[in-house]
Write a protein that holds these residues in place. Sequence first.
Motif, mmCIF file in Angstrom:
data_model
loop_
_atom_site.group_PDB
_atom_site.id
_atom_site.type_symbol
_atom_site.label_atom_id
_atom_site.label_comp_id
_atom_site.label_asym_id
_atom_site.label_seq_id
_atom_site.Cartn_x
_atom_site.Cartn_y
_atom_site.Cartn_z
ATOM 1 N N GLU A 51 90.359 -73.514 -15.401
ATOM 2 C CA GLU A 51 90.757 -72.797 -16.621
ATOM 3 C C GLU A 51 89.547 -72.527 -17.509
ATOM 4 O O GLU A 51 89.396 -71.426 -18.060
ATOM 5 C CB GLU A 51 91.800 -73.616 -17.384
ATOM 6 C CG GLU A 51 93.155 -73.670 -16.700
ATOM 7 C CD GLU A 51 94.124 -74.575 -17.425
ATOM 8 O OE1 GLU A 51 95.337 -74.289 -17.397
ATOM 9 O OE2 GLU A 51 93.673 -75.578 -18.020
ATOM 10 N N ALA A 52 88.693 -73.530 -17.646
ATOM 11 C CA ALA A 52 87.495 -73.350 -18.461
ATOM 12 C C ALA A 52 86.597 -72.269 -17.872
ATOM 13 O O ALA A 52 86.021 -71.444 -18.598
ATOM 14 C CB ALA A 52 86.737 -74.669 -18.573
ATOM 15 N N LYS A 53 86.487 -72.264 -16.550
ATOM 16 C CA LYS A 53 85.669 -71.248 -15.882
ATOM 17 C C LYS A 53 86.262 -69.857 -16.073
ATOM 18 O O LYS A 53 85.542 -68.885 -16.323
ATOM 19 C CB LYS A 53 85.571 -71.579 -14.392
ATOM 20 C CG LYS A 53 84.690 -70.610 -13.616
ATOM 21 C CD LYS A 53 84.631 -70.995 -12.142
ATOM 22 C CE LYS A 53 83.771 -69.996 -11.375
ATOM 23 N NZ LYS A 53 83.715 -70.327 -9.923
ATOM 24 N N LEU A 54 87.602 -69.767 -16.009
ATOM 25 C CA LEU A 54 88.280 -68.475 -16.158
ATOM 26 C C LEU A 54 88.002 -67.857 -17.520
ATOM 27 O O LEU A 54 87.549 -66.712 -17.615
ATOM 28 C CB LEU A 54 89.786 -68.654 -15.954
ATOM 29 C CG LEU A 54 90.659 -67.428 -16.273
ATOM 30 C CD1 LEU A 54 90.347 -66.289 -15.309
ATOM 31 C CD2 LEU A 54 92.138 -67.788 -16.228
ATOM 32 N N ILE A 55 88.270 -68.620 -18.584
ATOM 33 C CA ILE A 55 88.098 -68.020 -19.913
ATOM 34 C C ILE A 55 86.616 -67.833 -20.241
ATOM 35 O O ILE A 55 86.251 -66.909 -20.975
ATOM 36 C CB ILE A 55 88.802 -68.844 -21.017
ATOM 37 C CG1 ILE A 55 88.206 -70.239 -21.142
ATOM 38 C CG2 ILE A 55 90.293 -68.909 -20.779
ATOM 39 C CD1 ILE A 55 88.696 -70.977 -22.388
ATOM 40 N N SER A 56 85.741 -68.675 -19.681
ATOM 41 C CA SER A 56 84.302 -68.503 -19.918
ATOM 42 C C SER A 56 83.810 -67.208 -19.285
ATOM 43 O O SER A 56 83.039 -66.453 -19.899
ATOM 44 C CB SER A 56 83.519 -69.691 -19.351
ATOM 45 O OG SER A 56 83.820 -70.868 -20.058
ATOM 46 N N GLU A 57 84.245 -66.941 -18.060
ATOM 47 C CA GLU A 57 83.835 -65.706 -17.381
ATOM 48 C C GLU A 57 84.356 -64.477 -18.114
ATOM 49 O O GLU A 57 83.626 -63.490 -18.287
ATOM 50 C CB GLU A 57 84.338 -65.717 -15.940
ATOM 51 C CG GLU A 57 83.598 -66.688 -15.040
ATOM 52 C CD GLU A 57 84.147 -66.691 -13.622
ATOM 53 O OE1 GLU A 57 85.183 -66.011 -13.397
ATOM 54 O OE2 GLU A 57 83.557 -67.358 -12.753
ATOM 55 N N VAL A 273 92.205 -61.766 -23.649
ATOM 56 C CA VAL A 273 93.320 -62.342 -24.415
ATOM 57 C C VAL A 273 94.367 -62.930 -23.478
ATOM 58 O O VAL A 273 94.905 -64.016 -23.720
ATOM 59 C CB VAL A 273 93.944 -61.271 -25.333
ATOM 60 C CG1 VAL A 273 95.260 -61.762 -25.933
ATOM 61 C CG2 VAL A 273 92.975 -60.892 -26.446
ATOM 62 N N SER A 274 94.639 -62.214 -22.397
ATOM 63 C CA SER A 274 95.624 -62.700 -21.426
ATOM 64 C C SER A 274 95.186 -64.032 -20.817
ATOM 65 O O SER A 274 96.000 -64.953 -20.643
ATOM 66 C CB SER A 274 95.819 -61.658 -20.329
ATOM 67 O OG SER A 274 96.710 -62.135 -19.349
ATOM 68 N N ALA A 275 93.905 -64.147 -20.519
ATOM 69 C CA ALA A 275 93.385 -65.394 -19.949
ATOM 70 C C ALA A 275 93.534 -66.545 -20.938
ATOM 71 O O ALA A 275 93.901 -67.670 -20.561
ATOM 72 C CB ALA A 275 91.923 -65.214 -19.554
ATOM 73 N N MET A 276 93.265 -66.281 -22.204
ATOM 74 C CA MET A 276 93.395 -67.331 -23.215
ATOM 75 C C MET A 276 94.857 -67.719 -23.417
ATOM 76 O O MET A 276 95.175 -68.898 -23.617
ATOM 77 C CB MET A 276 92.771 -66.857 -24.539
ATOM 78 C CG MET A 276 91.244 -66.833 -24.508
ATOM 79 S SD MET A 276 90.514 -66.476 -26.124
ATOM 80 C CE MET A 276 90.864 -64.723 -26.259
ATOM 81 N N GLN A 278 97.134 -67.633 -21.144
ATOM 82 C CA GLN A 278 97.504 -68.444 -19.978
ATOM 83 C C GLN A 278 97.073 -69.900 -20.147
ATOM 84 O O GLN A 278 97.720 -70.814 -19.636
ATOM 85 C CB GLN A 278 96.865 -67.865 -18.712
ATOM 86 C CG GLN A 278 97.465 -66.539 -18.269
ATOM 87 C CD GLN A 278 96.733 -65.956 -17.068
ATOM 88 O OE1 GLN A 278 95.988 -66.657 -16.377
ATOM 89 N NE2 GLN A 278 96.944 -64.672 -16.816
ATOM 90 N N CYS A 279 95.996 -70.089 -20.894
ATOM 91 C CA CYS A 279 95.498 -71.450 -21.133
ATOM 92 C C CYS A 279 96.182 -72.113 -22.331
ATOM 93 O O CYS A 279 95.818 -73.235 -22.705
ATOM 94 C CB CYS A 279 93.985 -71.417 -21.348
ATOM 95 S SG CYS A 279 93.064 -70.887 -19.883
ATOM 96 N N GLY A 280 97.142 -71.412 -22.936
ATOM 97 C CA GLY A 280 97.917 -72.001 -24.028
ATOM 98 C C GLY A 280 97.255 -71.953 -25.385
ATOM 99 O O GLY A 280 97.607 -72.739 -26.279
ATOM 100 N N MET A 281 96.332 -71.035 -25.585
ATOM 101 C CA MET A 281 95.646 -70.944 -26.878
ATOM 102 C C MET A 281 96.529 -70.217 -27.891
ATOM 103 O O MET A 281 97.265 -69.293 -27.549
ATOM 104 C CB MET A 281 94.291 -70.260 -26.704
ATOM 105 C CG MET A 281 93.360 -71.070 -25.799
ATOM 106 S SD MET A 281 91.779 -70.290 -25.465
ATOM 107 C CE MET A 281 90.971 -70.448 -27.042
ATOM 108 N N HIS A 282 96.430 -70.643 -29.152
ATOM 109 C CA HIS A 282 97.345 -70.171 -30.199
ATOM 110 C C HIS A 282 96.874 -68.891 -30.898
ATOM 111 O O HIS A 282 97.695 -68.131 -31.397
ATOM 112 C CB HIS A 282 97.537 -71.270 -31.246
ATOM 113 C CG HIS A 282 98.075 -72.544 -30.679
ATOM 114 N ND1 HIS A 282 99.355 -72.659 -30.181
ATOM 115 C CD2 HIS A 282 97.500 -73.766 -30.515
ATOM 116 C CE1 HIS A 282 99.559 -73.891 -29.747
ATOM 117 N NE2 HIS A 282 98.449 -74.589 -29.928
#
Length: 331
Positions: A51-57, A273-276, A278-282
């Motif tokens: 997840e960290a790699k996804l949103i970082s990329e 935004v979609s990636a974030m 998916q990671c549950g960010m508010h």
Amino acid sequence: MSTEERLSEIEYQKKRMELNRRFVEMYEDEVSYILEQKEDIEIMEKLSGEEAKLISEEARKYNRIFARIFYDSAGGRVSDEEFLPLWEREEEIRQGLSRIQSLEGEKKQIEKEISVQEDEERDLKRKEREFHGKFINRRAYFLSSLIMALTAAGLGAAAVFYFELRLSVSLWPAAAAVFGAAVILLILRTRKKKAAEKKKMYHMVRNHKETSGRRLKSEYDTIVNDLEFCREKYQVLFGYISEEQWKLFEFCAKVAAELNCSEELSAQRKTFVSAMEQCGMHAPQAWCYYPKAIYDIPKRINRMEWLSGRQNICEQAMVQHERAIRNNLLE
């Protein structure tokens, strides 16, 4: 204090309370927005490796596209550190500035109207006092003349009976005297009535002007409160924007327009935004203005500290307005 003044004071206090409530709501919303971002930072710390790699990329891709368009448009006139806070609140800032200009124009116009209104009220009060004095004088003349006429009539009648004058001798002079007295009394009564009507008219007009004046004063208080709200919002809520940044606002707005028109940036923004989400960010939209904080740990720490500072400022301001509401309720 008269009843009207007391009612005006009550209305003014109600408006002040409503203004303080608006401030409290504004700061509550801002604190909520800040807390969402702080919670997002905590979520980032707990993300799994994938997840960290996804949103970082996605953040890096978004930032690369942003940087390419931004530096081409800005031409080195403004840095991204100066630009991003303005871009984040661009629409809100633009609407607020327009609102302030509009309110200042309305305030000046109403101040002129109030000044004219006060001059007219003073003139009407002067005329009302003038005709009130005339009414008193003319009523006194009328009553004095009436008393003298009645006294003269009584004395004349007494003389006729006492001296046993012939009625034919005394009738014509008495009739002439009565007629003259009646004419004089009629004239005095007419003048008294006109003075009373004038006084009543000026009193009614003055009351109407005072009602209009209270309405203008109420509108003026509303505008002043709205101006106070907008100005405090800029002084406190946007207090982190420096004077140099404000000077660059119009230029930054042009740069923002080019960024907003970029289809490539818009597409990557949606993916980011979609990636974030998916990671549950508010508050995923907020990080579109600070993408480096997603993958750059020092910038993330700085962002956390900055958010905490802004939260403290907003909470302190909110407490002041809550205290003002309580004090108003106790009065």
